[in-house]
Write an enzyme that holds these catalytic residues in place. Structure first.
Site: not given
Length: 486
Positions: A216-218
């Site tokens: 995801g956004s990591t």
């Protein structure tokens, strides 16, 4: 008559040659296979006829040996807080073999390693019982406890690394299991093992090393690194050319953001603070799959990592189109990462762009405590220049100070982080995975980088977020490391 004798002699010679070839085949070609065969009981007898060496954390053994009633397999292994430490140690079972460190350094623990020949020889002459050597780990007991208790009854994993050396400080996975429950040969051991092996929650899976998740956004940390390293972004506080809505190339589909975010032409700093899909998706598409894959691989993607226990390879897809590259650049599509891999991303950024090879065995010791091998820290790669790493550190610190990672704040400590809520399942039907990647720095002490993933099947879908579920666990682990270094 001479002719018959000659034929008999030739026949006997052929038989002798066949026997010689067979003997050499068994001794040299098939030796390792026969040695490791589960049918070779002599191996198990040798392994468990004496006390096994210990695995050490913070100077204290977390494993031991107890006597059994078996005349051949005289000792079996025990664990202290086995469920907490199983992702580190693995198991050593008389019936089911071994995994993890118990497997990788089995020769040291059993005392059969060639480097322990002197100890074995001395024990023969002195009459003392042979003993195995010990493994001294890099693990931090307080950090491991914080990680294990923080995960609690949720499915998930935690990996923590010292960015300056690569030492693994915590490696937790839940749900877990107690290796002591099937260390022997009894029917009860067999039932316990089979129940764990076939458990629906897969408690024997080491999620920190052996499971990959959409990050995801990591993963936007990797995309930001690529943007800085490629020169696509030269000023993290200057507006980017990011329209809203952003329509993915070759499609009519917009790449949406979560909520009403200030993402149109947002700066890279603001885009990371509020986690703009549109900004990072467009950056990845503009740079292209080759540039993105190259940067991801510098962080360790698309390769195995031996700790020395091997972690499965994290994946950044190649051979994909531009819209798929946009999705991959925000940690979706086929991008997949282990918690260890994402801890490595955080560690490289915290260490001014230098990625150290992660490891969890500090020393191997003989039974008399002589050090027979010591791991030396080594550089794995340089994903970012120090200047770009420091810019990204500033951005990650903004995420914690005034962005989505506020729950990781620690008074008096510099903390940087990135949240992530990764969709998965057909048409994103599964509950999202909550991620948090972070680091903490204090003066006169080594920093720590932490990655946490939580797959909480009991949570309300709207309550799942990296900042809400994963960040508090990362905070507890970072605090444990900081306090233990005082």
């Amino acid at each position: 008559m001479n002719r018959q004798l000659r034929h008999i002699s030739i026949f006997c010679g052929i038989l002798f040659l066949a026997l010689l070839l067979r003997d050499n085949w068994l001794q040299y070609v098939k030796a390792d296979q026969l040695d490791s065969s589960s049918l070779n009981r002599r191996v198990a007898i040798e392994r468990y006829s004496h006390k096994r060496g210990d695995i050490i954390v913070d100077g204290k053994p977390i494993t031991g040996s107890v006597k059994t009633d078996d005349l051949d397999l005289k000792y079996k292994t025990t664990w202290t807080d086995g469920a907490e430490w199983a992702p580190v140690t693995g198991y050593a079972s008389q019936a089911f073999g071994s995994t993890g460190l118990e497997n990788v350094d089995d020769d040291i623990l059993t005392g059969s390693d060639d480097r322990l020949f002197r100890d074995r020889t001395l024990s023969m002459f002195t009459g003392e019982q042979q003993e195995g050597g010990s493994i001294v780990t890099t693990l931090n007991a307080a950090a491991q406890k914080a990680a294990f208790e923080g995960l609690g009854k949720k499915k998930g994993a935690v990996a923590a690394i010292d960015p300056t050396t690569g030492k693994i400080l915590a490696l937790a996975s839940t749900p877990s299991y107690d290796p002591s429950s099937f260390a022997g040969m009894s029917n009860a051991d067999g039932k316990a093992y089979n129940a764990l092996k076939h458990g629906k929650d897969r408690p024997m899976l080491n999620r920190a090393l052996k499971e990959t998740y959409p990050p995801g956004s990591t993963f936007k940390l990797v995309t930001a690194s690529a943007a800085l390293e490629s020169g696509k972004v030269t000023d993290v506080d200057a507006p980017t050319n990011s329209p809203l809505p952003y329509i993915m190339p070759g499609t009519t589909t917009p790449l949406n953001n979560e909520g009403n975010l200030p993402c149109e032409n947002a700066t890279l700093r603001v885009a990371l603070e509020v986690s703009c899909n549109s900004v990072f998706g467009k950056l990845g598409a503009d740079m292209g799959v080759k540039s993105m894959a190259s940067e991801a691989e510098k962080f360790g993607f698309n390769n195995y990592v031996d700790t020395p226990v091997r972690a499965v390879a994290s994946v950044f897809p190649t051979g994909i189109n531009t819209s798929q590259t946009a999705l991959s650049s925000i940690g979706q599509f086929d991008t997949a990462a282990t918690p260890l891999q994402m801890a490595m991303v955080g560690a490289a950024i915290a260490n001014d762009g230098k990625l150290m090879h992660p490891y969890m065995v500090d020393e191997l010791r003989a039974p008399n405590l002589d050090v027979i091998d010591k791991t030396q820290p080594k550089e794995m790669s340089q994903p970012l220049t120090p200047e770009h790493a420091q810019e990204l550190q500033s951005m990650m610190e903004s995420v914690v100070q005034k962005g989505t990672g506020a729950m990781a704040q620690i008074s008096g400590v510099t903390v940087g982080g990135k949240t992530g809520t990764a969709q998965h399942g057909e048409n994103n039907s599964g509950l999202p995975y909550a991620w948090f990647v972070s680091y903490a720095k204090v003066s006169n002490s080594s920093p720590v980088a932490v990655a946490v993933v939580v797959e909480d099947g009991s949570a309300n879908r709207n309550d799942i977020s990296g900042g809400g579920l994963a960040a508090p666990i990362a905070k507890a682990v970072m605090q444990a490391v900081i306090n233990s270094n005082k």
